[in-house]
Design a protein around this motif. Structure first.
Motif, mmCIF file in Angstrom:
data_model
loop_
_atom_site.group_PDB
_atom_site.id
_atom_site.type_symbol
_atom_site.label_atom_id
_atom_site.label_comp_id
_atom_site.label_asym_id
_atom_site.label_seq_id
_atom_site.Cartn_x
_atom_site.Cartn_y
_atom_site.Cartn_z
ATOM 1 N N ALA A 11 0.795 -1.151 -0.142
ATOM 2 C CA ALA A 11 -0.150 0.036 0.090
ATOM 3 C C ALA A 11 1.042 1.271 0.038
ATOM 4 C CB ALA A 11 -0.838 0.082 1.122
ATOM 5 N N LYS A 12 2.182 1.129 0.199
ATOM 6 C CA LYS A 12 3.087 2.535 0.228
ATOM 7 C C LYS A 12 3.818 2.632 -1.012
ATOM 8 C CE LYS A 12 3.406 2.309 5.302
ATOM 9 N NZ LYS A 12 4.173 1.876 6.426
ATOM 10 N N GLY A 13 3.690 1.496 -1.877
ATOM 11 C CA GLY A 13 4.653 1.821 -3.066
ATOM 12 C C GLY A 13 5.189 0.626 -3.666
ATOM 13 N N VAL A 14 6.250 0.823 -4.574
ATOM 14 C CA VAL A 14 6.797 -0.603 -5.219
ATOM 15 C C VAL A 14 7.773 -1.013 -4.149
ATOM 16 C CG1 VAL A 14 8.264 -1.090 -7.072
ATOM 17 C CG2 VAL A 14 6.451 0.604 -7.436
ATOM 18 N N ILE A 15 8.040 -2.077 -4.044
ATOM 19 C CA ILE A 15 9.078 -2.930 -3.229
ATOM 20 C C ILE A 15 10.057 -3.518 -4.008
ATOM 21 C CG2 ILE A 15 9.358 -4.859 -1.631
ATOM 22 C CD1 ILE A 15 6.269 -4.430 -0.969
ATOM 23 N N LEU A 16 9.672 -3.939 -5.415
ATOM 24 C CA LEU A 16 10.561 -4.697 -6.316
ATOM 25 C C LEU A 16 10.146 -4.444 -7.802
ATOM 26 C CD1 LEU A 16 13.116 -6.400 -6.830
ATOM 27 C CD2 LEU A 16 11.584 -8.212 -6.782
ATOM 28 N N LEU A 17 10.943 -3.680 -8.548
ATOM 29 C CA LEU A 17 10.528 -3.469 -9.921
ATOM 30 C C LEU A 17 11.627 -4.473 -10.631
ATOM 31 C CD1 LEU A 17 9.251 -2.247 -12.458
ATOM 32 C CD2 LEU A 17 10.893 -0.287 -12.409
ATOM 33 N N ASP A 18 11.099 -5.482 -11.400
ATOM 34 C CA ASP A 18 11.918 -6.580 -11.978
ATOM 35 C C ASP A 18 11.592 -6.525 -13.516
ATOM 36 O OD1 ASP A 18 13.783 -8.856 -12.039
ATOM 37 O OD2 ASP A 18 12.176 -10.166 -11.944
ATOM 38 N N ILE A 19 12.759 -6.403 -14.245
ATOM 39 C CA ILE A 19 12.645 -6.370 -15.797
ATOM 40 C C ILE A 19 13.255 -7.301 -16.473
ATOM 41 C CG2 ILE A 19 12.561 -4.748 -17.875
ATOM 42 C CD1 ILE A 19 11.952 -2.560 -15.951
ATOM 43 N N LEU A 20 12.793 -8.055 -17.252
ATOM 44 C CA LEU A 20 13.499 -9.161 -17.947
ATOM 45 C C LEU A 20 14.196 -8.467 -18.978
ATOM 46 C CD1 LEU A 20 11.168 -12.312 -18.252
ATOM 47 C CD2 LEU A 20 13.519 -12.034 -16.927
ATOM 48 N N PRO A 21 15.321 -8.721 -19.159
ATOM 49 C CA PRO A 21 16.115 -8.225 -20.523
ATOM 50 C C PRO A 21 15.318 -8.691 -21.808
ATOM 51 C CG PRO A 21 17.691 -9.385 -19.005
ATOM 52 C CD PRO A 21 16.587 -9.719 -18.657
ATOM 53 N N LEU A 22 15.520 -7.844 -22.841
ATOM 54 C CA LEU A 22 14.799 -8.045 -24.205
ATOM 55 C C LEU A 22 15.254 -9.462 -24.601
ATOM 56 C CD1 LEU A 22 13.147 -6.197 -25.974
ATOM 57 C CD2 LEU A 22 15.299 -5.726 -27.180
ATOM 58 N N GLY A 23 13.998 -10.007 -24.876
ATOM 59 C CA GLY A 23 14.116 -11.305 -25.672
ATOM 60 C C GLY A 23 13.996 -12.589 -24.624
ATOM 61 N N GLN A 24 14.212 -12.385 -23.356
ATOM 62 C CA GLN A 24 13.994 -13.503 -22.425
ATOM 63 C C GLN A 24 12.560 -13.633 -21.933
ATOM 64 O OE1 GLN A 24 16.684 -13.254 -18.994
ATOM 65 N NE2 GLN A 24 18.610 -12.831 -20.163
ATOM 66 N N CYS A 25 12.301 -14.790 -21.676
ATOM 67 C CA CYS A 25 10.748 -15.328 -21.263
ATOM 68 C C CYS A 25 10.925 -15.545 -19.582
ATOM 69 C CB CYS A 25 10.476 -16.415 -22.000
ATOM 70 S SG CYS A 25 10.368 -15.936 -23.652
ATOM 71 N N ILE A 26 9.742 -15.389 -19.207
ATOM 72 C CA ILE A 26 9.514 -16.001 -17.699
ATOM 73 C C ILE A 26 9.149 -17.382 -17.711
ATOM 74 C CG2 ILE A 26 7.206 -15.172 -17.664
ATOM 75 C CD1 ILE A 26 9.450 -14.561 -14.800
ATOM 76 N N ASN A 27 9.909 -18.045 -16.932
ATOM 77 C CA ASN A 27 9.193 -19.525 -16.390
ATOM 78 C C ASN A 27 9.326 -19.662 -14.985
ATOM 79 O OD1 ASN A 27 12.303 -19.922 -15.612
ATOM 80 N ND2 ASN A 27 12.843 -20.595 -17.638
ATOM 81 N N ALA A 28 9.022 -20.827 -14.486
ATOM 82 C CA ALA A 28 8.899 -20.967 -13.319
ATOM 83 C C ALA A 28 10.339 -20.665 -12.227
ATOM 84 C CB ALA A 28 8.536 -22.252 -12.720
ATOM 85 N N ALA A 29 11.368 -21.201 -13.152
ATOM 86 C CA ALA A 29 12.607 -20.715 -12.233
ATOM 87 C C ALA A 29 13.161 -19.633 -12.065
ATOM 88 C CB ALA A 29 13.762 -21.521 -13.002
ATOM 89 N N ARG A 30 12.816 -18.619 -13.209
ATOM 90 C CA ARG A 30 12.950 -17.206 -13.403
ATOM 91 C C ARG A 30 12.096 -16.456 -12.232
ATOM 92 N NH1 ARG A 30 13.931 -12.461 -12.902
ATOM 93 N NH2 ARG A 30 14.725 -11.090 -14.468
ATOM 94 N N TYR A 31 10.672 -16.980 -12.053
ATOM 95 C CA TYR A 31 9.642 -16.347 -11.387
ATOM 96 C C TYR A 31 10.010 -16.578 -9.852
ATOM 97 C CZ TYR A 31 5.300 -15.228 -9.528
ATOM 98 O OH TYR A 31 4.068 -14.514 -8.730
ATOM 99 N N CYS A 32 10.684 -17.860 -9.718
ATOM 100 C CA CYS A 32 11.016 -18.062 -8.258
ATOM 101 C C CYS A 32 12.046 -17.279 -7.752
ATOM 102 C CB CYS A 32 11.551 -19.796 -8.040
ATOM 103 S SG CYS A 32 10.176 -20.810 -7.961
ATOM 104 N N SER A 33 13.263 -17.222 -8.642
ATOM 105 C CA SER A 33 14.408 -16.141 -8.432
ATOM 106 C C SER A 33 13.893 -14.744 -8.172
ATOM 107 C CB SER A 33 15.143 -16.053 -9.858
ATOM 108 O OG SER A 33 16.286 -15.137 -9.506
ATOM 109 N N THR A 34 12.675 -14.410 -8.871
ATOM 110 C CA THR A 34 12.143 -12.810 -8.703
ATOM 111 C C THR A 34 11.481 -12.968 -7.243
ATOM 112 O OG1 THR A 34 11.678 -12.636 -10.928
ATOM 113 C CG2 THR A 34 10.514 -11.331 -9.319
#
Length: 164
Positions: free
Chosen positions: A19-42
């Motif tokens: 409620a107070k704002g952004v905690i984490l802004l995570d931007i994948l590098p161009l061309g990379q896709c999100i998968n479960a491993a990357r999501y868990c890393s986030t």
């Protein structure tokens, strides 16, 4: 976004807020896709950001809202969430009307970025960070608080799409 749906050459942006704002802004590098491993890393980075922000005062745990996309519902992700005891708010399939990012954030962000052109990916990321940093202090509180009334409308409409 699942790998099958990710368009080649597009970024995936993930942001986590309270409620107070952004905690984490995570931007994948161009061309990379999100998968479960990357999501868990986030999620690992989010857990650390929450720990730093709360200075160890986090007592009630984390309540996370995400949709049913493949990286979110994968066994690896479910194991991560169970290991750390994070509560997941249920999210009906095909219900962007119940995601604060869809009903509260993306409209203003699109209006802000409308007509802008960026020379580099770093220029875009810089503008995104600047926009998030300069949001009104009540912006996220309003979006999260409106989630309660949207959920009630969804219940009252027996799962039908929730309009403003």
């Amino acid at each position: 976004m699942s790998e099958k749906k990710q368009k080649k050459g597009h970024n995936s942006k993930s942001f986590d807020r309270d409620a107070k704002g952004v905690i984490l802004l995570d931007i994948l590098p161009l061309g990379q896709c999100i998968n479960a491993a990357r999501y868990c890393s986030t999620l690992d980075r989010l857990k650390e950001a929450i720990r730093r922000k709360s200075r160890g005062l986090l007592r009630k745990g984390v309540v996370l809202q995400h949709d049913n996309a493949t990286p979110h519902s994968a066994n690896l992700t479910q194991q991560w969430l169970q290991r750390y005891g994070w509560e997941i708010l249920p999210h009906p399939a095909r219900s962007p009307d119940l995601a604060p990012s869809d009903f509260h954030l993306f409209g203003p962000l699109k209006r802000h970025l409308g007509g802008m052109a960026f020379e580099t990916e770093d220029d875009l990321i810089s503008e995104l960070r600047n926009w998030f940093d300069n949001l009104d202090v009540d912006f996220f509180r309003v979006g999260i608080n409106s989630l309660l009334s949207r959920w009630q409308k969804c219940i009252d409409l027996h799962g039908d799409y929730v309009e403003k």
